[in-house]
Design a protein around this motif. Sequence first.
Motif, short mmCIF file in Angstrom:
data_model
loop_
_atom_site.label_atom_id
_atom_site.label_comp_id
_atom_site.label_asym_id
_atom_site.label_seq_id
_atom_site.Cartn_x
_atom_site.Cartn_y
_atom_site.Cartn_z
N LEU A 180 17.80 38.79 -17.79
CA LEU A 180 18.41 38.14 -16.63
C LEU A 180 17.37 37.40 -15.81
O LEU A 180 17.60 36.29 -15.31
N ILE A 181 16.19 38.00 -15.67
CA ILE A 181 15.10 37.36 -14.92
C ILE A 181 14.70 36.04 -15.58
O ILE A 181 14.53 35.01 -14.91
N PHE A 182 14.56 36.05 -16.92
CA PHE A 182 14.19 34.82 -17.61
C PHE A 182 15.27 33.75 -17.50
O PHE A 182 14.99 32.56 -17.38
N MET A 201 28.25 25.76 -18.08
CA MET A 201 27.27 26.85 -17.95
C MET A 201 25.92 26.46 -18.54
O MET A 201 25.82 26.05 -19.69
N GLY A 202 24.88 26.58 -17.73
CA GLY A 202 23.52 26.36 -18.20
C GLY A 202 23.14 24.93 -18.45
O GLY A 202 22.04 24.67 -18.98
N VAL A 203 23.97 23.95 -18.09
CA VAL A 203 23.63 22.54 -18.31
C VAL A 203 22.69 22.06 -17.20
O VAL A 203 23.04 22.10 -16.01
N SER A 206 20.65 31.30 -21.85
CA SER A 206 21.32 32.32 -21.03
C SER A 206 20.69 33.68 -21.29
O SER A 206 19.88 33.85 -22.21
N ALA A 207 21.08 34.65 -20.50
CA ALA A 207 20.57 36.02 -20.70
C ALA A 207 20.95 36.52 -22.08
O ALA A 207 20.16 37.22 -22.74
N GLU A 208 22.15 36.17 -22.55
CA GLU A 208 22.60 36.61 -23.87
C GLU A 208 21.76 35.99 -24.98
O GLU A 208 21.53 36.60 -26.03
N ASP A 245 22.72 36.94 -29.94
CA ASP A 245 22.49 35.52 -30.20
C ASP A 245 21.03 35.15 -30.41
O ASP A 245 20.72 34.17 -31.08
N GLY A 246 20.12 35.92 -29.83
CA GLY A 246 18.72 35.55 -29.88
C GLY A 246 17.97 36.04 -31.10
O GLY A 246 16.77 35.82 -31.24
#
Length: 843
Positions: A119-121, A152-154, A168-170, A177-178
């Motif tokens: 979440l911080i990143f 979201m995130g754009v 995103s955090a995910e 996803d990562g």
Amino acid sequence: MNKAVQSTIPAEIEVRGGRVHNLKNINVNIPLHKFVAISGLSGSGKSSLAMGILYEEGSRRYLEALSTYTRRRIKLGAQAQVDSVKHIPSALALHQRPAVPSERATVGTMSEIFNVIRLIFSRLGSPVCPNGHRLKPSLEIAQAMSKSGDEMGVLTCPECGVKFNAFSAEDFAFNSDGACKRCQGTGRVRELDEEKLIGDENLTLDEGAVASWHLPGRNFMPQVAEQAGVRINVPYKDLSPKEKNFVLNGPSKKYKMDFVSGTGRVFHDFNALYENAHEAVLESAKTSKSARAQQRINEFFHSSVCPVCPVCHGTRLRPELLTQLAGGKNIAEVTDLTLGELEQWKQKVLSELPTNMGKMATAIFKQFDDNLRPLLELGLDYLSLSRNGNTLSTGELQRIQLSRTLRTQTTGVLCVPDEPSIGLHPDNINGLLHVFHELVEQGNSLVVDHNIDIISAADWVIEIGPGSGAEGGKVIDQGTPAELKRKKSSLIGPFLNGKARIKVRKTSSKRAASETNFTVSDYFNLKNVTATIPTNQITAVTGFSGAGKTSLILDSLVPALKAQEKGEPLPKQVDNLDTPLKSVVSVDAVPVGKSTRSTVATYTSIMDNLRRLFAAQPAAKEKHWTASYFSYNNKQGACPNCGGTGIVTLDIQYLPDMQQVCPVCNGDRYNKKIQQIKWHDYSIVDLLNLDVRHAIPIFKDIPKIQRELKLLDEVGLGYLHLGESTPTLSGGEAQRLKLVKHLNRQQKTTLFVFDEPSVGLHPLDVQVLLQVMQRLIDRGATIIIITHDVNLMVNADYLIDLGPRGGRNGGRIVAQGHPTSLIHNPKSLTTQYLAEFVSRFQN
């Protein structure tokens, strides 16, 4: 709170008629909202009270409040054997041996700190646009990440104006996803061991030469290979290179053939897909779900540590994720930090944020601090977030469990930690006690097993005893630690007031006649560490968790000795090994046997000798009954109703399965015909129902049996019944049972390694264990104890202390020598605590 209401709130849990295991219909009150310690000898019944009644009843009653639909999907515990338990809160257990996490688990994921870091990143980090321009952290970025849908995130790059999607955090989750595409988020890749694919090259394919074709669903591969033109009736070694290549690497292709199923049914023109020897393993690894199948599959891979993934280099993440920074580091660099180093990184992140992000940062880092603080208090500062969960010790796993409990800030819960001081250096006990008191202050109740320092800090102590097994199971004393110090009836009192005898064996201050010398060059935090182990003496290996004790002994010396015994190369981290020792025995406190079929008699040779004894009786010979008839594991001897287990399990739908004594054999395991054969008026059931001490005189004329019975009695297990189920034994009982087989022969070239041998043991049990160790020493053995127990340290002949702390601050020998000399001149924190411990006792 209204005084009238407060006066009606129960202050105690009331247990009436407790009969779990050896508990003798006990009645006891356990104070609520207090820190309660339960003390007693190994096998006395303390865990039966703590786990068997308090935890089982507390958790079961909570789950019974859930819907029937939900309960059917949750494994409910069985109802405890107790008349009544009143005023018990919902219970949470912290098991002595937590389940070993999967290879995907890390310290970061298990502690949930990694969730906050993701979440911080995502919200506070510094992303990079596709053209390589770095964006500074801003409220605009955080707001964009909080939007939903396509927006979201754009982000728009202020340098080049390009629009792009930030991570995103995910996206930073390696279990989602990562994950790196090459290793699927594990950080390592498994490599097949080519030599294991062919089991025996002297066999034909039809006879099973290809080991990987023995995996489930591949048994017809030889016939498919035959359809492809490979000879299956000649030894594998005589196949042509072309045929061998097809067996090992042939293409996946369907072949039309007649296929005969295991039931004999014939399928004509069956399209069978060929899987070569490699693919049979790799496809099985993808599709098999059961633990047993995976265990078989793992045998085909190299047993050494899997190589680091060449794509993600062990980070587990997609490489592009590492472009985003927070506090000047990418997420992989942050997870490589130790827990103790995270505070400094946090301050760096905060210093880079604009003023208008302060409120958000404060909220996120509060959760970060709440997760981190209990871990630091529990002495886990040396662990890195990226450390694999399956490499942690049981003590480390339990402390991570405990930190999660504290973080949730629940109230009104009964916490039952089972031996929470496992793996804790004396210097960390204060942190553990602080966590305990914080749990109680949150409105919870706490029940723990014993450790002298923990008992001293408890609000209330309950002693179970007076002995073990059938000689225990009673509440012999209770009160505050101060009260027990004054009670002559208390077994733990002398260890609280400093009057107990702590030195129970005469240690040797002379240099050993020979020594084992070995060097570990580069292994975790060990760098060119050379250790000396004196022969025919007890050596205590000590130090903080993470100091390198396990790496030095269990991961280096033990496998080096085993390799030497087999004539194999030494482990790569062991540079040299100079030793007179020829073999090694590792002794732990893990329960003996996993099935109720395992008993004291079957674990030793007593059962085999009993079976032969009864088969030799005239009545048995007349019926042509061999020794196999006198085994409850064979249908000839077993009770037909329970199959020789002595119990039957009843499935009662959504209620917990109910176990009860078999109504046919009454728990005796055998059928009635077998019980008619007598030796000296005893049936085999009568003898299995005897305890060891009563059995010794009965077998005075059967030396093979009497010899083992005497050894069991000498190691303090005389109270056990011969037919007692070994999985129910305590850790201390299991440990001593494992040693029995080694006490009747010379051990001059054998090393015995004990890892935390005092776990779960009362100080009086430790004295018994030391006497057993002395018997091994008398037979020429060499002993290593990996321990935090100062009681064991003071009874050692030699001490090696690793440190000075754990992790990166450990990995060196900071003190070594005879404990007495180290007490007089403490050179480390461990030896300082050892000196303080000795000064507390007047002996």
